[in-house]
Write an enzyme that holds these catalytic residues in place. Structure first.
Site, PDB file in Angstrom:
ATOM      1  N   HIS A  34      -8.508  -5.221 -15.412  1.00 38.72           N
ATOM      2  CA  HIS A  34      -9.110  -5.325 -13.954  1.00 38.72           C
ATOM      3  C   HIS A  34      -8.624  -6.367 -13.958  1.00 38.72           C
ATOM      4  O   HIS A  34      -7.932  -7.057 -12.528  1.00 38.72           O
ATOM      5  CB  HIS A  34      -9.532  -4.245 -13.672  1.00 38.72           C
ATOM      6  CG  HIS A  34      -9.312  -4.378 -11.978  1.00 38.72           C
ATOM      7  ND1 HIS A  34     -11.109  -4.972 -11.546  1.00 38.72           N
ATOM      8  CD2 HIS A  34      -9.205  -3.858 -11.100  1.00 38.72           C
ATOM      9  CE1 HIS A  34     -10.249  -5.237 -10.552  1.00 38.72           C
ATOM     10  NE2 HIS A  34      -9.980  -4.260  -9.533  1.00 38.72           N
TER      11      HIS A  34
ATOM     12  N   SER B 205       2.846 -28.660  21.310  1.00 34.71           N
ATOM     13  CA  SER B 205       2.058 -28.168  19.819  1.00 34.71           C
ATOM     14  C   SER B 205       0.956 -27.015  20.101  1.00 34.71           C
ATOM     15  O   SER B 205       0.423 -27.385  20.949  1.00 34.71           O
ATOM     16  CB  SER B 205       1.218 -29.259  19.182  1.00 34.71           C
ATOM     17  OG  SER B 205       1.057 -29.152  17.607  1.00 34.71           O
TER      18      SER B 205
ATOM     19  N   ARG C 151      -0.953  10.316  -9.637  1.00 38.70           N
ATOM     20  CA  ARG C 151      -1.336   8.218 -10.034  1.00 38.70           C
ATOM     21  C   ARG C 151      -0.776   8.333  -8.671  1.00 38.70           C
ATOM     22  O   ARG C 151       0.374   8.484  -7.811  1.00 38.70           O
ATOM     23  CB  ARG C 151       0.194   7.620 -11.149  1.00 38.70           C
ATOM     24  CG  ARG C 151      -0.223   7.602 -12.157  1.00 38.70           C
ATOM     25  CD  ARG C 151      -0.009   6.723 -13.329  1.00 38.70           C
ATOM     26  NE  ARG C 151      -0.233   6.369 -13.969  1.00 38.70           N
ATOM     27  CZ  ARG C 151      -0.002   7.236 -15.335  1.00 38.70           C
ATOM     28  NH1 ARG C 151       0.689   8.015 -15.235  1.00 38.70           N
ATOM     29  NH2 ARG C 151       0.021   7.074 -16.763  1.00 38.70           N
TER      30      ARG C 151
ATOM     31  N   CYS D 265       0.158 -26.427  15.432  1.00 39.97           N
ATOM     32  CA  CYS D 265      -1.108 -27.248  14.347  1.00 39.97           C
ATOM     33  C   CYS D 265      -2.171 -26.033  14.549  1.00 39.97           C
ATOM     34  O   CYS D 265      -3.104 -26.824  13.736  1.00 39.97           O
ATOM     35  CB  CYS D 265      -1.327 -28.925  15.063  1.00 39.97           C
ATOM     36  SG  CYS D 265      -1.940 -28.404  16.635  1.00 39.97           S
TER      37      CYS D 265
ATOM     38  N   TYR E  99       8.798 -27.626  14.017  1.00 36.23           N
ATOM     39  CA  TYR E  99       8.514 -28.324  12.871  1.00 36.23           C
ATOM     40  C   TYR E  99       6.726 -26.739  12.319  1.00 36.23           C
ATOM     41  O   TYR E  99       6.274 -26.905  13.291  1.00 36.23           O
ATOM     42  CB  TYR E  99       7.891 -29.245  12.202  1.00 36.23           C
ATOM     43  CG  TYR E  99       6.464 -29.864  13.701  1.00 36.23           C
ATOM     44  CD1 TYR E  99       5.127 -30.015  13.157  1.00 36.23           C
ATOM     45  CD2 TYR E  99       6.899 -30.047  15.036  1.00 36.23           C
ATOM     46  CE1 TYR E  99       3.951 -30.020  14.590  1.00 36.23           C
ATOM     47  CE2 TYR E  99       6.158 -31.113  15.613  1.00 36.23           C
ATOM     48  CZ  TYR E  99       5.050 -30.618  15.912  1.00 36.23           C
ATOM     49  OH  TYR E  99       3.968 -30.954  16.728  1.00 36.23           O
TER      50      TYR E  99
ATOM     51  N   MET F 245      -5.960   1.622  -6.327  1.00 37.46           N
ATOM     52  CA  MET F 245      -6.180   3.056  -6.681  1.00 37.46           C
ATOM     53  C   MET F 245      -6.164   4.012  -7.926  1.00 37.46           C
ATOM     54  O   MET F 245      -5.956   3.914  -8.468  1.00 37.46           O
ATOM     55  CB  MET F 245      -5.027   3.889  -6.201  1.00 37.46           C
ATOM     56  CG  MET F 245      -4.290   2.825  -5.003  1.00 37.46           C
ATOM     57  SD  MET F 245      -4.696   3.254  -3.232  1.00 37.46           S
ATOM     58  CE  MET F 245      -3.921   4.272  -2.049  1.00 37.46           C
TER      59      MET F 245
ATOM     60  N   ARG G 181       7.567  -2.155 -13.100  1.00 35.88           N
ATOM     61  CA  ARG G 181       7.342  -2.545 -11.702  1.00 35.88           C
ATOM     62  C   ARG G 181       7.185  -4.141 -11.736  1.00 35.88           C
ATOM     63  O   ARG G 181       7.075  -4.484 -12.478  1.00 35.88           O
ATOM     64  CB  ARG G 181       6.286  -2.680 -11.224  1.00 35.88           C
ATOM     65  CG  ARG G 181       4.929  -2.533 -11.809  1.00 35.88           C
ATOM     66  CD  ARG G 181       3.486  -2.769 -10.742  1.00 35.88           C
ATOM     67  NE  ARG G 181       2.714  -2.599 -12.190  1.00 35.88           N
ATOM     68  CZ  ARG G 181       1.411  -2.672 -11.714  1.00 35.88           C
ATOM     69  NH1 ARG G 181       1.075  -1.635 -11.169  1.00 35.88           N
ATOM     70  NH2 ARG G 181       0.511  -2.993 -12.608  1.00 35.88           N
TER      71      ARG G 181
ATOM     72  N   LYS H  53       5.510   3.060  -7.079  1.00 36.34           N
ATOM     73  CA  LYS H  53       6.249   3.650  -8.808  1.00 36.34           C
ATOM     74  C   LYS H  53       7.235   4.841  -8.702  1.00 36.34           C
ATOM     75  O   LYS H  53       8.111   4.581  -9.261  1.00 36.34           O
ATOM     76  CB  LYS H  53       5.022   3.959  -9.230  1.00 36.34           C
ATOM     77  CG  LYS H  53       4.281   4.127 -10.525  1.00 36.34           C
ATOM     78  CD  LYS H  53       2.649   4.809 -10.608  1.00 36.34           C
ATOM     79  CE  LYS H  53       2.264   3.717 -10.489  1.00 36.34           C
ATOM     80  NZ  LYS H  53       0.894   3.499 -10.859  1.00 36.34           N
TER      81      LYS H  53
ATOM     82  N   ASP I 254      -7.392 -21.909  19.687  1.00 32.72           N
ATOM     83  CA  ASP I 254      -7.815 -21.654  20.509  1.00 32.72           C
ATOM     84  C   ASP I 254      -7.336 -20.377  21.862  1.00 32.72           C
ATOM     85  O   ASP I 254      -7.643 -19.517  22.805  1.00 32.72           O
ATOM     86  CB  ASP I 254      -7.628 -22.953  21.793  1.00 32.72           C
ATOM     87  CG  ASP I 254      -9.348 -23.587  21.749  1.00 32.72           C
ATOM     88  OD1 ASP I 254      -9.986 -22.909  20.754  1.00 32.72           O
ATOM     89  OD2 ASP I 254      -9.422 -24.787  21.550  1.00 32.72           O
TER      90      ASP I 254
ATOM     91  N   GLY J 153      -4.893  -1.305  -9.585  1.00 33.49           N
ATOM     92  CA  GLY J 153      -6.611  -1.146  -9.892  1.00 33.49           C
ATOM     93  C   GLY J 153      -6.980  -0.782  -8.110  1.00 33.49           C
ATOM     94  O   GLY J 153      -8.143  -0.575  -8.534  1.00 33.49           O
TER      95      GLY J 153
END
Length: 876
Positions: A456, A765, A94, A832, A852, A105, A338, A24, A770, A103
């Protein structure tokens, strides 16, 4: 040496200083330099906020001195004096973090008023009603935001006064009423706090700045930060700005504007305003605002100036802007701008349009859509056939698109509780407030009685991709009694409703939904993402149906097919249990022979759905006890079914019980103990591939993945079983078939010895669920119980199971990738775990050179976009 500068005038900053001045503040500075009419002021930096926390939640004297210094400069600029009874300067306070947190702050308006300055304001403006209206608002806001006196308690006092006077609107109260109200408010404050309302403007200012810093750590801000990957170390800035007043009468007003429609993305200014009001009135939704088109009739000159400024700001920022403006006695001011929050549909349309309008390149446009937002497009919409036969019971504003159906919930807490029990709920409120954030996350959709498209509820729902209908005034909601009345019918918390965030329609029944499709702007945009990205995206799928869904969403293969998920089906569990309860290998093989055709059929279906794309199949992973019953009556039934005694079953169940099954007899350890399981699974994988090759002409190269390996000899043992069985099958069928054997890296030891393991593994992979569990020493199922304490005490800022811990677990991934490539330069690397669909984790995978990522079918488009953004960000 120059001391640290903690406070900047708007004229001293620009857009590049966002990290220091917050979003801001940086934008106010940029607007000032563009010559846009901005009420002037100054910004207290994010560094001052961090200093506040470092100093034990105290504002340092040097920061206070700098604030007073800039206030003196602001007095010179405005020609008014803070706390003066001649020409008082009033300010707003502000917050403004570097990432927009709608919403989350709190704001304080009209600061600087007290019993003396309010009289000066009344005299100066010749408008005592306005002066006392501003004063009562200030008392209420300051008490609520800074001193924790509930806002509601002030509203009750005001409602009582309106009732006594027999009027409906705040604007119907005259100057004398408001003067009385101020006295009542101050009395209420004294009763609540045991002291007089603070009258010294300097004290009001420092207390308010402190409150903004404090609010950076309130519970809802912490939840929002975790949802949006915002670190607490960023801090928030505070903007102190000269007040301009939209509540000075009928030539004054205030509003919110978007340079394009935030719901549809249409290239047309979308704005709402209220005459004789302050900003909070528009957002809180207490009065229903007017569309901006009305301003063209009422104040054509102001309207033209407004349109010019909106267009200037959009062209300057090259993105859709969300702005606040105020008209003070016929003079227009812009209070902030913004990049606007928008729905996923709007985001895609705007991104594609900005490229078509030659305002952005494809690479820049790719960065304009938050990958997480795509989620909302990948979830169901109402079935149009069923919708035709349904009649809406009411209609509100279509504030955030999508379809939601569930039972009614009247409070955020209840929504959260019922969601945790597995219920689908729609949150129905008079209006939402920032405290409702967790209930809003839990609900399928949000319905409010009050509030406009910029309330809001609307802004937060759009950001989360949750369906929302706002401002449905025909509903009578009684939050205490938990009832909703419309058209003479009363609905309670066991009743279903369906809401349509695209039309605003509300239905008093459950309506079926249909699956989405990737077409139109979505299709164009995703095609650009695919052109740009290098990282491939696969899916985790265990059934042909999931696999086909993922292909529709653009998956380029299966990165994880969990074979055990196929064992739980009713027609198979008996054979699985027979295998587990077998006394010897012969009995076990007999049971496995029953499972073989079932597994083969599963794999053939998946290969067909993937149409020749690569498929990684993980061999049996969970501990065997998971397949056995634990309740006495279930064990009795199983004994009867298998011709065994109850005691035999009970003994087996007890012998398989493990204290920590996640670290017990599972994964490749089962294949070491019972190689015949790996034989059966290999046979099913290879036979299905040969069958599909012969029948459908699809060339499948199956990737067999051995789970939970921590030692190369373990992998070699199981791989030898796989290779021997595969050879036998090919010899029987007289067919040669390519296949690969690799492993899942999910044990820290595997990552540490990855160069060894790569001698046997043709691909890795990373099973990061885990790997995270074992690296942290947490159980994924139990961690949720105590992680909340860790967030609260700032030990962790996010859930390491939802977002990859890049500094710890990520280093194991990086090391294993590097070591694996040393031994086997062309080794294929993927991930994965759940992290495969998390955008920040996808970027990490791109950066460490994986080939990937694999994620659930509905996350595939999210990962495709995140992979494209990683390429754009890291090409720079």
């Amino acid at each position: 040496m120059e001391k640290n500068k903690y406070v900047y005038l708007f004229s001293e900053g620009d857009a590049s200083m966002k990290n220091l001045l917050g979003g801001k503040g940086a934008n106010l500075a940029e607007m000032t330099s563009l010559g846009i009419p901005v009420p002037q002021g100054f910004t207290v930096t994010t560094e001052a906020c961090n200093k506040y926390y470092d100093d034990g939640k105290v504002i340092a004297q040097e920061v206070i001195d700098q604030i007073y210094g800039k206030m003196a400069e602001l007095e010179t600029i405005s020609g008014k004096k803070f706390g003066s009874t001649e020409s008082p300067l009033l300010v707003s306070v502000r917050s403004g973090a570097r990432a927009s947190m709608p919403g989350m702050m709190d704001t304080i308006l009209n600061l600087g008023l007290n019993d003396e300055t309010v009289e000066a304001m009344a005299k100066l403006t010749g408008n005592p009603r306005f002066a006392y209206d501003s004063y009562r608002r200030f008392i209420q806001m300051f008490a609520d935001v800074v001193m924790d006196v509930e806002k509601r308690t002030f509203e009750e006092i005001m409602d009582k006064m309106k009732e006594e006077k027999g009027v409906k609107l705040d604007t119907d109260l005259d100057a004398d009423d408001l003067k009385k109200l101020v006295a009542l408010f101050k009395e209420h404050y004294k009763k609540e706090k045991g002291e007089e309302f603070p009258s010294d403007p300097k004290m009001q200012l420092i207390e308010s700045v402190t409150a903004v810093f404090r609010s950076w750590d309130n519970p809802r801000a912490i939840v929002y930060r975790r949802l949006n990957d915002i670190p607490s170390s960023w801090g928030t800035a505070v903007n102190v700005q000269e007040m301009v007043f939209g509540n000075k009468g009928e030539t004054s007003g205030t509003g919110v504007a978007f340079s394009r429609n935030p719901s549809t993305g249409e290239k047309k200014i979308f704005a709402e305003y209220l005459m004789n009001a302050q900003g909070e009135d528009v957002v809180a939704g207490i009065r229903t605002p007017e569309p901006i088109e009305k301003l063209e009739q009422d104040m054509p000159e102001i309207y033209n100036q407004f349109v010019n400024i909106v267009n200037t700001l959009e062209n300057h920022y090259r993105d859709m802007q969300d702005m606040e403006f105020t008209i003070e006695e016929g003079k227009l001011y812009f209070l902030q701008t913004r990049n606007g929050k928008r729905t996923a549909q709007a985001a895609l349309k705007i991104a594609v349009n900005l490229v078509e309008e030659e305002m952005l390149s494809k690479e820049e446009a790719i960065l304009k859509v938050d990958p997480k937002q795509l989620d909302s497009l990948l979830h169901p919409a109402f079935d149009s056939a069923k919708l035709k036969s349904a009649t809406p019971i009411a209609k509100g504003l279509p504030a955030s698109p999508g379809a939601a159906c569930g039972k009614i919930c009247f409070t955020a807490e209840e929504a959260k509780e019922r969601h945790e029990k597995g219920e689908k709920v729609v949150l129905v409120r008079l209006e939402t407030s920032p405290e409702d954030i967790e209930g809003m996350i839990a609900a399928e959709g949000i319905l409010t009685v009050r509030g406009g498209m910029t309330s809001h509820a609307a802004v937060v729902a759009r950001g989360m991709g949750t369906c929302c209908v706002a401002g449905c005034g025909e509903l009578k909601v009684n939050e205490e009694k938990k009832t909703m009345e419309v058209g003479g019918k009363v609905y309670g918390s066991e009743d279903y409703i369906s809401i349509d965030g695209t039309t605003g329609n509300i239905y008093g029944e459950a309506i079926g939904t249909v699956e989405p499709e990737i077409t139109g702007y979505f299709g164009t945009f995703m095609a650009w993402a695919d052109e740009i990205r290098v990282l491939k995206v696969r899916t985790n799928a265990d059934t042909p149906r999931d696999a086909a869904q993922a292909v529709k969403f653009g998956a380029e293969g299966i990165g994880l097919c969990r074979t055990e998920h196929m064992f739980f089906a009713e027609d198979r569990i008996a054979a699985v249990r027979e295998m587990i309860l077998a006394k010897n290998e012969e009995q076990r093989r007999k049971a496995l022979d029953k499972l073989l055709p079932m597994q083969r059929e599963d794999f053939a279906g998946i290969y067909e759905a993937m149409e020749g794309r690569p498929v990684t199949i993980r061999f049996l992973d969970p501990p065997l006890h998971e397949f056995l019953p634990t309740e006495v009556e279930d064990m009795e039934a199983l004994a009867k079914e298998m011709g065994l005694t109850f005691e035999e079953i009970k003994t087996t169940v007890e012998s398989l019980h493990e204290f920590n099954p996640m670290m017990g007899h599972r994964g490749c350890r089962l294949a070491v103990s019972y190689p015949e399981i790996a034989e059966m699974q290999t046979r099913a994988v290879i036979e299905a591939a040969i069958e599909v090759k012969q029948n459908k002409g699809l060339d499948i190269v199956p990737e067999i993945m051995i789970p939970l390996v921590g030692e190369i000899k373990e992998l070699k043992f199981v791989k030898d079983v796989v290779v021997k069985t595969a050879k036998e099958v090919m010899a029987e069928k007289g067919v040669e078939l390519q296949y690969q054997v690799g492993t899942m890296i999910e044990i820290p030891r595997a990552a540490l010895t990855a160069d060894e393991i790569a001698k046997e593994a043709e691909f890795f992979s990373f099973g990061t669920n885990d790997l995270t569990q074992m690296t942290f020493g947490f159980s994924r199922d139990d961690a949720a119980k105590f992680l909340a304490d860790y967030y609260e005490k700032k030990i962790y800022e996010f859930d390491p199971f939802a977002k990859l811990d890049q500094t710890g677990v990520g280093q194991l991934v990086k090391m294993a990738a590097e070591k694996g490539k040393v031994t086997r330069p062309n080794i294929k690397l993927g991930i994965c775990g759940e992290h495969g669909g998390d955008p920040s984790s996808v970027e990490f995978c791109h950066n460490v050179g994986l080939n990937y990522v694999s994620c659930s079918p509905f996350r595939v488009p999210v990962a495709r976009l995140a992979a494209a953004q990683a390429q754009v960000n890291n090409k720079r």
